[in-house]
Design an enzyme around this catalytic site. Structure first.
Site, PDB file in Angstrom:
ATOM      1  N   ALA A   1      18.863 -12.013  -3.868  1.00 27.42           N
ATOM      2  CA  ALA A   1      19.614 -10.745  -3.802  1.00 27.42           C
ATOM      3  C   ALA A   1      18.983  -9.797  -2.776  1.00 27.42           C
ATOM      4  CB  ALA A   1      19.651 -10.090  -5.181  1.00 27.42           C
ATOM      5  N   GLU A   2      17.647  -9.778  -2.707  1.00 23.90           N
ATOM      6  CA  GLU A   2      16.968  -8.914  -1.730  1.00 23.90           C
ATOM      7  C   GLU A   2      17.388  -9.267  -0.309  1.00 23.90           C
ATOM      8  OE1 GLU A   2      12.708  -7.654  -3.678  1.00 23.90           O
ATOM      9  OE2 GLU A   2      12.717  -9.408  -2.400  1.00 23.90           O
TER      10      GLU A   2
ATOM     11  N   ASN B   1      11.988   1.192   1.583  1.00 22.35           N
ATOM     12  CA  ASN B   1      11.240   0.130   0.906  1.00 22.35           C
ATOM     13  C   ASN B   1      12.196  -0.678   0.044  1.00 22.35           C
ATOM     14  OD1 ASN B   1       8.930  -1.300  -0.170  1.00 22.35           O
ATOM     15  ND2 ASN B   1       9.107  -0.058  -2.026  1.00 22.35           N
TER      16      ASN B   1
ATOM     17  N   ARG C   1       0.845  -1.198   0.000  1.00 24.08           N
ATOM     18  CA  ARG C   1       0.000   0.000   0.000  1.00 24.08           C
ATOM     19  C   ARG C   1       0.879   1.246   0.000  1.00 24.08           C
ATOM     20  NH1 ARG C   1      -5.466  -1.074   1.640  1.00 24.08           N
ATOM     21  NH2 ARG C   1      -5.618  -3.287   2.120  1.00 24.08           N
ATOM     22  N   ILE C   2       0.360   2.318  -0.598  1.00 20.21           N
ATOM     23  CA  ILE C   2       1.103   3.584  -0.607  1.00 20.21           C
ATOM     24  C   ILE C   2       0.917   4.263   0.743  1.00 20.21           C
ATOM     25  CG2 ILE C   2       1.542   5.709  -1.912  1.00 20.21           C
ATOM     26  CD1 ILE C   2      -0.553   4.748  -3.923  1.00 20.21           C
TER      27      ILE C   2
ATOM     28  N   HIS D   1      12.253  -3.015  -3.512  1.00 21.37           N
ATOM     29  CA  HIS D   1      11.439  -3.250  -4.714  1.00 21.37           C
ATOM     30  C   HIS D   1      12.226  -4.155  -5.663  1.00 21.37           C
ATOM     31  CE1 HIS D   1       8.441  -2.536  -7.761  1.00 21.37           C
ATOM     32  NE2 HIS D   1       9.422  -2.333  -8.619  1.00 21.37           N
TER      33      HIS D   1
END
Ligand code: GAR
Length: 196
Positions: A177-178, A111, A95-96, A113
């Site tokens: 990788a995250e 965050n 959610r934004i 991504h």
């Protein structure tokens, strides 16, 4: 030792949250997760919090799909303040965030991504990269602002796209990788916090 207090927000399976908690447990990350909050009642990320004995909570998001209702966002601020959180870590939180979160935690919300931003913001970024015929994609940690998957980049990792990749194999490789990138970026915040 001074540990940076984190609040983790997520909507899904929580593999990034687990990587952060494991990095703390191994001693590589001088942080303390004060609370894990999810907008999805039965999200596995909440089970991971319980497994690590971390306080956790379900936040009723309200009637919107892409953002929190104002009352819910005010409640989120209250929960994070009550836990004395220094850095808010979005780990698959879908959610934004808007006001009052962005004002209450200026440059203190990050965050992760699954693309090399500014390329491929939004949903299923790995599928977008594959369909665009890219040879390399990756993941990005960035500061959160009022736009989706936008805000100053803090760190990135590249991930190759292989000839036989499917969306699933590619996403799995990005997630490896995250799980390295996110704890490493938070460790840099932890060092600054210790020195402050
Ligand atoms: C991660 O791949 C993260 O990059 C992505 O959601 C997944 C959450 O996985 N986030 C976004 O797409 C944000 N726009 P996890 O729940 O296993 O950490």
């Amino acid at each position: 030792m001074k540990l940076i207090p984190l609040g983790i927000l997520g909507s899904g399976k929580g593999s990034n949250c687990r990587a952060i908690l494991e990095s703390i447990r191994s001693g590589a990350l001088a942080a303390e997760v004060r609370v894990v909050i999810s907008d999805v009642f039965d999200a596995p990320i909440l089970d991971i919090a319980r497994e690590f004995s971390i306080p956790n909570a379900y936040l009723t998001p309200g009637k919107f799909h892409t953002r929190l209702e104002p009352q819910a966002e005010a409640e989120l601020v209250r929960m994070l303040r009550e836990a004395n959180v220094e850095l808010v870590v979005l780990a698959g939180f879908m959610r934004i965030l808007k006001s009052p979160m962005l004002e209450e935690f200026p440059r203190r919300i990050v965050n992760i991504h699954p693309s090399l931003l500014p390329k491929f913001p939004g949903l299923e970024a790995w599928r977008q990269a594959l369909e665009a015929g890219e040879k390399i994609t990756g993941c990005t940690v960035h500061y959160v602002d009022e736009q989706i998957d936008h805000g100053r980049v803090i760190g990135q990792r590249e991930v190759p796209i292989l000839p036989n990749d499917t969306p699933e194999t590619l996403h799995a490789r990005i997630q490896i990788a995250e799980r390295e990138l996110y704890p490493a970026v938070i460790a840099a915040f932890a060092r600054k916090y210790q020195a402050s």
